[in-house]
Design a protein around this motif. Structure first.
Motif, mmCIF file in Angstrom:
data_model
loop_
_atom_site.group_PDB
_atom_site.id
_atom_site.type_symbol
_atom_site.label_atom_id
_atom_site.label_comp_id
_atom_site.label_asym_id
_atom_site.label_seq_id
_atom_site.Cartn_x
_atom_site.Cartn_y
_atom_site.Cartn_z
ATOM 1 N N TRP A 94 3.575 1.500 10.191
ATOM 2 C CA TRP A 94 3.867 2.574 9.249
ATOM 3 C C TRP A 94 4.730 3.610 9.944
ATOM 4 C CZ3 TRP A 94 -1.134 1.938 11.190
ATOM 5 C CH2 TRP A 94 -1.603 2.955 12.014
ATOM 6 N N SER A 95 5.358 4.455 9.144
ATOM 7 C CA SER A 95 6.147 5.550 9.706
ATOM 8 C C SER A 95 6.152 6.728 8.747
ATOM 9 C CB SER A 95 7.579 5.115 10.021
ATOM 10 O OG SER A 95 8.278 4.843 8.830
ATOM 11 N N LEU A 96 6.219 7.910 9.315
ATOM 12 C CA LEU A 96 6.250 9.151 8.556
ATOM 13 C C LEU A 96 7.511 9.904 8.956
ATOM 14 C CD1 LEU A 96 3.321 11.611 8.072
ATOM 15 C CD2 LEU A 96 5.586 12.422 8.579
ATOM 16 N N THR A 97 8.293 10.296 7.969
ATOM 17 C CA THR A 97 9.472 11.121 8.199
ATOM 18 C C THR A 97 9.178 12.496 7.630
ATOM 19 O OG1 THR A 97 10.897 9.183 8.014
ATOM 20 C CG2 THR A 97 11.958 11.345 7.843
ATOM 21 N N GLU A 98 9.067 13.484 8.505
ATOM 22 C CA GLU A 98 8.746 14.836 8.051
ATOM 23 C C GLU A 98 9.954 15.505 7.425
ATOM 24 O OE1 GLU A 98 6.820 17.299 10.926
ATOM 25 O OE2 GLU A 98 5.391 15.753 11.482
ATOM 26 N N GLY A 99 9.683 16.432 6.558
ATOM 27 C CA GLY A 99 10.715 17.183 5.857
ATOM 28 C C GLY A 99 10.146 17.623 4.526
ATOM 29 N N TYR A 100 10.991 18.106 3.682
ATOM 30 C CA TYR A 100 10.504 18.390 2.338
ATOM 31 C C TYR A 100 11.482 17.787 1.360
ATOM 32 C CZ TYR A 100 8.251 20.293 -1.640
ATOM 33 O OH TYR A 100 7.569 20.387 -2.812
ATOM 34 N N PRO A 101 11.146 16.712 0.722
ATOM 35 C CA PRO A 101 9.843 16.056 0.816
ATOM 36 C C PRO A 101 9.732 15.151 2.047
ATOM 37 C CG PRO A 101 11.205 14.909 -0.760
ATOM 38 C CD PRO A 101 12.016 16.082 -0.269
ATOM 39 N N CYS A 102 8.497 14.770 2.359
ATOM 40 C CA CYS A 102 8.245 13.803 3.421
ATOM 41 C C CYS A 102 8.392 12.393 2.851
ATOM 42 C CB CYS A 102 6.830 13.958 3.973
ATOM 43 S SG CYS A 102 6.574 15.473 4.882
ATOM 44 N N ARG A 103 8.667 11.469 3.742
ATOM 45 C CA ARG A 103 8.756 10.061 3.351
ATOM 46 C C ARG A 103 7.798 9.270 4.227
ATOM 47 N NH1 ARG A 103 13.698 5.764 3.653
ATOM 48 N NH2 ARG A 103 12.759 4.315 2.195
ATOM 49 N N PHE A 104 7.108 8.311 3.612
ATOM 50 C CA PHE A 104 6.147 7.495 4.343
ATOM 51 C C PHE A 104 6.371 6.039 3.961
ATOM 52 C CE2 PHE A 104 2.195 5.699 5.761
ATOM 53 C CZ PHE A 104 1.817 6.494 6.825
ATOM 54 N N THR A 105 6.399 5.154 4.949
ATOM 55 C CA THR A 105 6.507 3.723 4.688
ATOM 56 C C THR A 105 5.354 3.010 5.398
ATOM 57 O OG1 THR A 105 7.939 3.326 6.586
ATOM 58 C CG2 THR A 105 9.027 3.777 4.479
ATOM 59 N N ALA A 106 4.916 1.909 4.822
ATOM 60 C CA ALA A 106 3.832 1.123 5.409
ATOM 61 C C ALA A 106 3.965 -0.325 4.971
ATOM 62 C CB ALA A 106 2.471 1.672 4.982
ATOM 63 N N THR A 107 3.584 -1.236 5.855
ATOM 64 C CA THR A 107 3.581 -2.653 5.542
ATOM 65 C C THR A 107 2.147 -3.158 5.560
ATOM 66 O OG1 THR A 107 5.766 -2.932 6.542
ATOM 67 C CG2 THR A 107 4.449 -4.922 6.236
ATOM 68 N N PHE A 108 1.690 -3.634 4.414
ATOM 69 C CA PHE A 108 0.340 -4.180 4.283
ATOM 70 C C PHE A 108 0.414 -5.697 4.359
ATOM 71 C CE2 PHE A 108 -1.847 -0.670 1.522
ATOM 72 C CZ PHE A 108 -1.434 0.292 2.418
ATOM 73 N N LYS A 109 -0.536 -6.289 5.092
ATOM 74 C CA LYS A 109 -0.656 -7.744 5.154
ATOM 75 C C LYS A 109 -2.012 -8.137 4.589
ATOM 76 C CE LYS A 109 2.480 -8.677 8.913
ATOM 77 N NZ LYS A 109 2.729 -9.525 10.066
ATOM 78 N N GLU A 110 -1.990 -9.108 3.697
ATOM 79 C CA GLU A 110 -3.231 -9.572 3.089
ATOM 80 C C GLU A 110 -4.160 -10.112 4.173
ATOM 81 O OE1 GLU A 110 -4.426 -11.973 -0.954
ATOM 82 O OE2 GLU A 110 -2.540 -12.454 0.021
ATOM 83 N N ASP A 111 -5.441 -9.800 4.047
ATOM 84 C CA ASP A 111 -6.437 -10.168 5.044
ATOM 85 C C ASP A 111 -7.415 -11.157 4.431
ATOM 86 O OD1 ASP A 111 -7.761 -9.338 7.764
ATOM 87 O OD2 ASP A 111 -9.362 -9.391 6.270
ATOM 88 N N PHE A 112 -7.661 -12.264 5.132
ATOM 89 C CA PHE A 112 -8.543 -13.313 4.622
ATOM 90 C C PHE A 112 -9.842 -13.437 5.411
ATOM 91 C CE2 PHE A 112 -4.227 -14.880 3.446
ATOM 92 C CZ PHE A 112 -4.376 -14.775 2.083
ATOM 93 N N THR A 113 -10.165 -12.440 6.238
ATOM 94 C CA THR A 113 -11.422 -12.513 6.983
ATOM 95 C C THR A 113 -12.597 -12.483 6.008
ATOM 96 O OG1 THR A 113 -11.479 -10.110 7.282
ATOM 97 C CG2 THR A 113 -10.483 -11.415 9.051
ATOM 98 N N THR A 114 -13.737 -12.979 6.460
ATOM 99 C CA THR A 114 -14.893 -13.063 5.582
ATOM 100 C C THR A 114 -15.732 -11.797 5.567
ATOM 101 O OG1 THR A 114 -16.170 -14.108 7.349
ATOM 102 C CG2 THR A 114 -15.083 -15.563 5.744
ATOM 103 N N ALA A 115 -15.498 -10.870 6.498
ATOM 104 C CA ALA A 115 -16.266 -9.621 6.511
ATOM 105 C C ALA A 115 -15.932 -8.819 5.256
ATOM 106 C CB ALA A 115 -15.924 -8.805 7.751
ATOM 107 N N SER A 116 -16.950 -8.200 4.658
ATOM 108 C CA SER A 116 -16.671 -7.404 3.454
ATOM 109 C C SER A 116 -17.272 -6.054 3.519
ATOM 110 C CB SER A 116 -17.141 -8.122 2.208
ATOM 111 O OG SER A 116 -18.485 -8.495 2.289
#
Length: 116
Positions: A94-116
């Motif tokens: 992920w990354s955060l770009t400060e300013g007004y407005p701020c910008r935020f990016t993130a990459t989510f990966k699907e998780d297949f672990t059995t813990a819930s």
């Protein structure tokens, strides 16, 4: 242990990117022929690139704080736009770009672990 639920302060900006991560076993033969098969039951993992373009610094820090708390490896629940059921995800980028407005990016990966 119950998993956390990601609830950002606002919906992601338009332009969310979906890219599958496909895990295959491949055997190449001398004549150019390749035989492929899936590497496991969940061989197609959903990878989502999110972007929030118009955040206050406080909103951006809220998202960042949640992801830091997950440490990049602890799965969490998040419901994609248009889906009724949440899926499990991890986020190590992920990354955060400060300013007004701020910008935020993130990459989510699907998780297949059995813990819930």
């Amino acid at each position: 242990m119950a998993l956390d639920v990601f609830q950002p302060p606002m919906r992601p900006s338009p332009g969310t990117g979906h890219a599958p991560e496909v895990n295959l076993r491949k055997a190449s033969f001398g004549d150019g022929y390749v035989q492929a098969s899936p590497a496991g039951l969940n061989h197609i993992r959903c990878v989502i690139s999110f972007r929030w373009d118009y955040l206050t610094l406080n909103e951006a820090r809220t998202i960042e704080g949640f992801l830091i708390a997950q440490g990049g490896y602890v799965p969490f629940y998040y419901t994609l736009n248009g889906e009724a059921t949440p899926r499990k995800w991890t986020c190590a980028e992920w990354s955060l770009t400060e300013g007004y407005p701020c910008r935020f990016t993130a990459t989510f990966k699907e998780d297949f672990t059995t813990a819930s």
